[in-house]
Design an enzyme around this catalytic site. Structure first.
Site, short mmCIF file in Angstrom:
data_model
loop_
_atom_site.label_atom_id
_atom_site.label_comp_id
_atom_site.label_asym_id
_atom_site.label_seq_id
_atom_site.Cartn_x
_atom_site.Cartn_y
_atom_site.Cartn_z
N HIS A 138 0.83 -1.20 0.00
CA HIS A 138 0.00 0.00 0.00
C HIS A 138 0.87 1.25 0.00
O HIS A 138 1.98 1.28 0.52
CB HIS A 138 -1.02 0.00 1.14
CG HIS A 138 -0.48 0.26 2.51
ND1 HIS A 138 -1.13 -0.14 3.66
CD2 HIS A 138 0.64 0.91 2.96
CE1 HIS A 138 -0.45 0.24 4.72
NE2 HIS A 138 0.64 0.88 4.32
N GLU A 143 -5.07 0.58 -0.08
CA GLU A 143 -4.87 -0.84 0.15
C GLU A 143 -5.00 -1.65 -1.15
O GLU A 143 -5.53 -1.16 -2.15
CB GLU A 143 -5.89 -1.33 1.18
CG GLU A 143 -5.80 -0.64 2.54
CD GLU A 143 -4.64 -1.13 3.40
OE1 GLU A 143 -3.58 -1.48 2.86
OE2 GLU A 143 -4.79 -1.16 4.63
#
Length: 244
Positions: A138, A143
């Protein structure tokens, strides 16, 4: 992207600080994104030193915070705001009018994202966006699975992010969401900078920079960015092929 490898974390941190100082010398009114976490600490220490020595002038620039844990502010030890205030702003008596950070306690987080997007666009876009990299690749709190074309948004934190994030707190802390600048911001920044150090990052660095480009590996977006600067220490670069 241009990959630069340095012998030690300190050398990497100094190189990152030198990039910022050079940017400020060229454009004093620059709009610069700073991350929090362990990776930027050395860079910030050098920048504070440079400012006190007159080698870097922050009086006209604006600093933007990359991200924040939802529900936290600068009073929360372990928050991104607390980190940047403790390690940078407070040490330089930085003008608060030249700081833009997410209000992660806002009742309307989507409006907060829109506010940050508008702030960046109204100031002519980002000159420099500096990011670290998570163990799941990330960037910020973008994410795995995050579309590459998102601007600021609220993210659901991956389990590994929650687990690793505990190191920033003095006691076990519930983390569920983050609010972050998006990967589209990174794409549009005039200079995108990734900093990473340590052998524990070597695997994810190699996968991100030399593996398949996919939203499953957010940092792989850097392979598409000719303006990206990758600053690594020898440990983080250990698994790259044909790197110098």
């Amino acid at each position: 992207m241009k990959i630069s490898i340095y012998p030690t974390p300190d050398d990497m941190s100094k190189a990152a600080a030198d990039l910022v100082a050079a940017q400020l010398a060229e454009k004093p009114t620059s709009l610069i994104v700073f991350p929090s976490g362990s990776s930027p600490t050395g860079m910030l220490q050098y920048l504070v030193q440079y400012a006190k020595e007159g080698k870097a002038d922050f009086s006209q620039c604006t600093i933007i915070g990359l991200d924040e844990w939802v529900g936290m502010d600068e009073r929360d030890y372990g928050s991104c705001k607390h980190y940047l205030h403790t390690n940078f702003f407070n040490l330089l008596d930085f003008d608060p009018e030249r700081v833009a950070m997410f209000d992660a306690k806002a009742e309307d987080l989507e409006a907060e994202c829109a506010r940050m997007n508008s702030f960046i666009s109204s100031h002519g876009g980002l000159d420099v966006m500096i990011v670290g990299i998570g163990m799941n690749a990330h960037l910020g709190l973008n994410e795995p699975g995050t579309p590459f074309d998102l601007y600021a948004h609220v993210s659901e934190l991956a389990p590994i992010t929650v687990e690793v994030g505990q190191k920033y707190f003095q006691q076990a802390t519930v983390l569920t969401q983050g609010i972050t600048l998006g990967l589209q911001h990174l794409t549009e920044a005039k200079m995108a900078v990734l900093i990473a150090s340590g052998e524990n990052k070597a695997g994810i660095i190699a996968e991100s920079l030399q593996g398949h480009i996919s939203t499953d590996v957010p940092a792989s977006i850097l392979q598409n960015m000719s303006h990206a600067r990758i600053l690594l220490d020898a440990g983080a670069a250990a698994k790259l092929e044909h790197a110098s």
